[in-house]
Design an enzyme around this catalytic site. Sequence first.
Site, PDB file in Angstrom:
ATOM      1  N   ARG A  13     -20.526  12.817   1.016  1.00 36.71           N
ATOM      2  CA  ARG A  13     -20.863  11.411   0.813  1.00 36.71           C
ATOM      3  C   ARG A  13     -21.182  10.749   2.155  1.00 36.71           C
ATOM      4  O   ARG A  13     -20.863  11.304   3.209  1.00 36.71           O
ATOM      5  CB  ARG A  13     -19.705  10.704   0.107  1.00 36.71           C
ATOM      6  CG  ARG A  13     -19.425  11.251  -1.286  1.00 36.71           C
ATOM      7  CD  ARG A  13     -18.133  10.693  -1.851  1.00 36.71           C
ATOM      8  NE  ARG A  13     -16.975  11.110  -1.081  1.00 36.71           N
ATOM      9  CZ  ARG A  13     -15.714  10.779  -1.388  1.00 36.71           C
ATOM     10  NH1 ARG A  13     -15.486  10.032  -2.446  1.00 36.71           N
ATOM     11  NH2 ARG A  13     -14.719  11.198  -0.641  1.00 36.71           N
ATOM     12  N   LYS A  64      -9.497   9.631  11.383  1.00 39.60           N
ATOM     13  CA  LYS A  64     -10.928   9.317  11.271  1.00 39.60           C
ATOM     14  C   LYS A  64     -11.416   8.438  12.417  1.00 39.60           C
ATOM     15  O   LYS A  64     -12.614   8.212  12.571  1.00 39.60           O
ATOM     16  CB  LYS A  64     -11.210   8.661   9.924  1.00 39.60           C
ATOM     17  CG  LYS A  64     -10.993   9.614   8.751  1.00 39.60           C
ATOM     18  CD  LYS A  64     -11.162   8.921   7.422  1.00 39.60           C
ATOM     19  CE  LYS A  64     -10.996   9.927   6.284  1.00 39.60           C
ATOM     20  NZ  LYS A  64      -9.672  10.575   6.271  1.00 39.60           N
ATOM     21  N   SER A  74      -2.283  -8.281  -2.089  1.00 36.58           N
ATOM     22  CA  SER A  74      -2.265  -8.038  -3.529  1.00 36.58           C
ATOM     23  C   SER A  74      -0.926  -8.478  -4.118  1.00 36.58           C
ATOM     24  O   SER A  74       0.121  -7.915  -3.810  1.00 36.58           O
ATOM     25  CB  SER A  74      -2.493  -6.553  -3.824  1.00 36.58           C
ATOM     26  OG  SER A  74      -2.203  -6.247  -5.179  1.00 36.58           O
ATOM     27  N   LYS A 124      -9.530   1.522   3.726  1.00 43.29           N
ATOM     28  CA  LYS A 124      -9.597   2.906   4.191  1.00 43.29           C
ATOM     29  C   LYS A 124     -10.511   3.818   3.378  1.00 43.29           C
ATOM     30  O   LYS A 124     -10.644   4.997   3.712  1.00 43.29           O
ATOM     31  CB  LYS A 124      -8.188   3.500   4.201  1.00 43.29           C
ATOM     32  CG  LYS A 124      -7.519   3.541   2.828  1.00 43.29           C
ATOM     33  CD  LYS A 124      -6.108   4.091   2.918  1.00 43.29           C
ATOM     34  CE  LYS A 124      -5.479   4.196   1.543  1.00 43.29           C
ATOM     35  NZ  LYS A 124      -4.102   4.728   1.591  1.00 43.29           N
ATOM     36  N   GLU A 173     -19.019  10.979   5.574  1.00 46.60           N
ATOM     37  CA  GLU A 173     -17.949  11.953   5.386  1.00 46.60           C
ATOM     38  C   GLU A 173     -18.168  13.166   6.285  1.00 46.60           C
ATOM     39  O   GLU A 173     -19.268  13.708   6.359  1.00 46.60           O
ATOM     40  CB  GLU A 173     -17.906  12.389   3.918  1.00 46.60           C
ATOM     41  CG  GLU A 173     -16.641  13.105   3.533  1.00 46.60           C
ATOM     42  CD  GLU A 173     -16.539  13.287   2.035  1.00 46.60           C
ATOM     43  OE1 GLU A 173     -15.448  13.075   1.484  1.00 46.60           O
ATOM     44  OE2 GLU A 173     -17.557  13.642   1.395  1.00 46.60           O
ATOM     45  N   VAL A 210      -2.907  11.544   3.383  1.00 49.62           N
ATOM     46  CA  VAL A 210      -1.564  11.522   2.814  1.00 49.62           C
ATOM     47  C   VAL A 210      -1.655  11.897   1.342  1.00 49.62           C
ATOM     48  O   VAL A 210      -2.440  11.311   0.593  1.00 49.62           O
ATOM     49  CB  VAL A 210      -0.926  10.125   2.978  1.00 49.62           C
ATOM     50  CG1 VAL A 210       0.405  10.060   2.267  1.00 49.62           C
ATOM     51  CG2 VAL A 210      -0.756   9.802   4.453  1.00 49.62           C
ATOM     52  N   GLY A 213       0.811  -1.208   0.000  1.00 53.96           N
ATOM     53  CA  GLY A 213       0.000   0.000   0.000  1.00 53.96           C
ATOM     54  C   GLY A 213       0.843   1.256   0.000  1.00 53.96           C
ATOM     55  O   GLY A 213       2.085   1.221   0.007  1.00 53.96           O
TER      56      GLY A 213
END
Length: 664
Positions: free
Chosen positions: A540, A411, A316, A368, A543, A449, A292
Site C-alpha cells: 500500500r 516507522k 475519544s 498511526k 508501506e 504491537v 488507545g
Amino acid sequence: MTRIRLAPQNLIAVAYDVLVASVAWSITFVARYNFSMAPEPRDALVATLPVVVVIELLCFVWFGLYRGIWRYASMHDIKRIVTAVGVSALVVPVTFLLWRHGLGIPRALYFLNPLLLILFMGGGRILYRWWKEHRQFNLLRDQGKPVLVMGAGDGARRLLSELERSPSWQVIGMLDDNRTKVGRDIAGYTVLGSWDEIADVAQRTSARHVIFATPGASAATRRRAFELCERAGLHLLIVPDLDQIISGTHRISELREIELDDLLGRAPVQLDTKGLSQLIGNQTVLITGAGGSIGSELCRQIARFAPRALVLYELSEYALYQVVEDLQRLYPALTVWPIVGDVKDRQRLDETFERFSPPIVFHAAAYKHVPMLEELNAWQAVRNNALGTRIVAETAARHQVRKLVFVSTDKAVNPTNVMGATKRLAELMLQLAHARTGLPVVIVRFGNVLGSSGSVIPKFRDQIARGGPVTVTHPDITRYFMSITEASQLVLQAGLMGKGGEIFMLDMGEPVRIADLARDMIRLSGLPDDSIGIEYTGLRPGEKLYEELLAADETTLPTHHHKLRIQRSLELPASQWSIDLDAWLLTHRSFEDAEVRGWLRHLVPEYLPPAGLSAIAPGEQMSQSDEHSDAETSQQGAARLVLVATGTNQSAPDTQPRPAPDKP
C-alpha cells in the site's frame, strides 16, 4: 493475636472442640490408672474436667481457631491448633498447682493430654475437608469434559486442586516430558506418558481437550505443545502467565484459548520495580491517548506502582469510558481523573496541567494508520503527531514536569510514509527542545504491537471468521512484533532510565513474516492452514517491505537492561530549521497531501516519499499573494522559539487569560 466473637456458624466447631477436649482429658486420666480407677482418682477427674475444658476453650478462642472454615482446613489451621494447645498445656498445670497443689493429678497427664488433643482436633478438621471434597468430587467428576493436563509441576498441582471443584472438567491424567515422572501419581492423578505420546494417550482415554499447565514456559515450548495437539486433533487450552497469577489479576483455573502472543511470545520483561515505585509511587501521572492500545495498557501498568492519581487525557469519549471502567475494576482504590481533550487544544491541556500538576507525563496520543494517513489525511497527521506533540511539550515545560516520555515508532527510521515522517519530526522537535531548554524528555521507539487497534491481527481474525481469504500485501513482507504488555512495560523502564534527550530502542527480537503470521492464526482458529486461502494484494502507499530500527546516522549504546539500547543522533537541526518549522506548523490554512510531503521532505531529510506520490517543495507552494503573510508567520515563529528557549512563558495568540482552575 486478636480475640473474636463467636458467630452462630462456629457453634458446631465449638461443640466439637469441647467434646474432644473432654474425651482427651478423660482418656489420658483413665489410661494413667489402667482403665480401673478407685473412687479418689475418679473424683479428681470429675473435679478437674470442667476447669481443663474451660481453659482450653478460652485458648482456642484467643488464638482464632474459629476464624477458619473447616472445609478449607490447611497447615495454617494446624499451626494455630498446636499453638493454642501448647499455651493451654502450660496454663492448666499452673492453675492446678495454685489450686490445692495439683489435686493429686499425675504429671504424665500434662504431657499426654496435649498430644491427644492435637490429634483429635487437627484430625477432625482434615477428615471433614477430605469428606467434603471427596463428596463434591464424586458429584462433579462425571459431569465435566474429559481433559488431559500437560505438565506435572507446581502449576499443574495447583490447577488440579481447583479443577476438582469445577463441573466443567474431568481430569483423566497428566503428561510430562520428564520420563522419571511417568507412571507416578501427583495429587491423585497419574502421569500417563510423555508429551510425544499425547495422541496415543488421548485415543486410549477419549479425551479431546488438553490444558497446558506450565506457566512461564517459553514460546518455543508453547508452540511445540500447540503443534503436538494440532496433529492429534486436540483442543489446547492454557493457564494464565505467572505474572498474572502472582499479581492476583487471574486465577490459575481461568483457562483461555492459546493465542498468537503465546506462539510468538518473548522472555518476560524484568522491571526495576523498586525504581519504578520511587518514580511513580504517590505521584500524579498524566497519559495522553489514554484510551488507545498503548495508552490504556500504560495506565494498567502504571497503576501497579500505586500512583497518587492517574489523569487520563483522551479525545475519544467511548475509549476513555472503557479504560476508566477497566481501571476501576482492577484497581478500585486508585484515583482516576478522565479528561476528554485534544492534544492540539492548548487551552484544554494548559488547564489540565494547571489543575492536576502532574510531574510525570506519558505522551502516547498519535494517529498511526499508515495508508489512511498517506492520502487525504496527511495534514491531519502532521497536526496531531507533530503539532500536538509540540503543544504537549511546551505545556509540560511551562509546568516544569520532571519527566516527559514520548512513545514513538520504528516507522520514524528512514521514513517512507507520512506517519513515520511526522513521528520523526516530533522526535527532532523534542530533542531540540531538550538541547535548548533542558526539557526532560525521553523518546521510546518500538515496532508493531500484537492486537493493537488498526493492526493486522484483528483484521485477520475477522477475515478468518468470514471464511477468508486472508489478505496480505506481499509474500515477503516482515514486521517486528511484541505484545502490548511488553511494549508498555519497556516504555516504563525506559522512562525510568532516561535522563533526557535520549532515544531508546526496544529489542524487538526477530522479524516475523506476515504470511506466516496469517497461517498461524488460521491454525489457531482450529482449521488446517490450507483451508483458508491467502491473497496477496500488493504494498500500500507508504508501506515498506522491511522495517528498520536504526537510522544510518545514528549509533546505539547498550544499557544495563538487555532489552533497551540508547540511540543518539549525530547532530540536531540548525536554527533556520526551527524558523521554517514554525512557518509551516503555525500557519492558519490546510495543506494538500503533496504539499505536506514536500514540507516533510524539507524538514526530515531522511524521508523519501514513495514513488508515484508527488511532493511539492515548500518554495513552490508559496504564491506571490501569500509570501508576505508567510514571512510574517516565520518571524512570529522565530520570536516564539526564542522565548521558549529562554524559558519565557508565552501563550498562543488564541489563548486568553483565565482564572486557574481549582486543584482537585
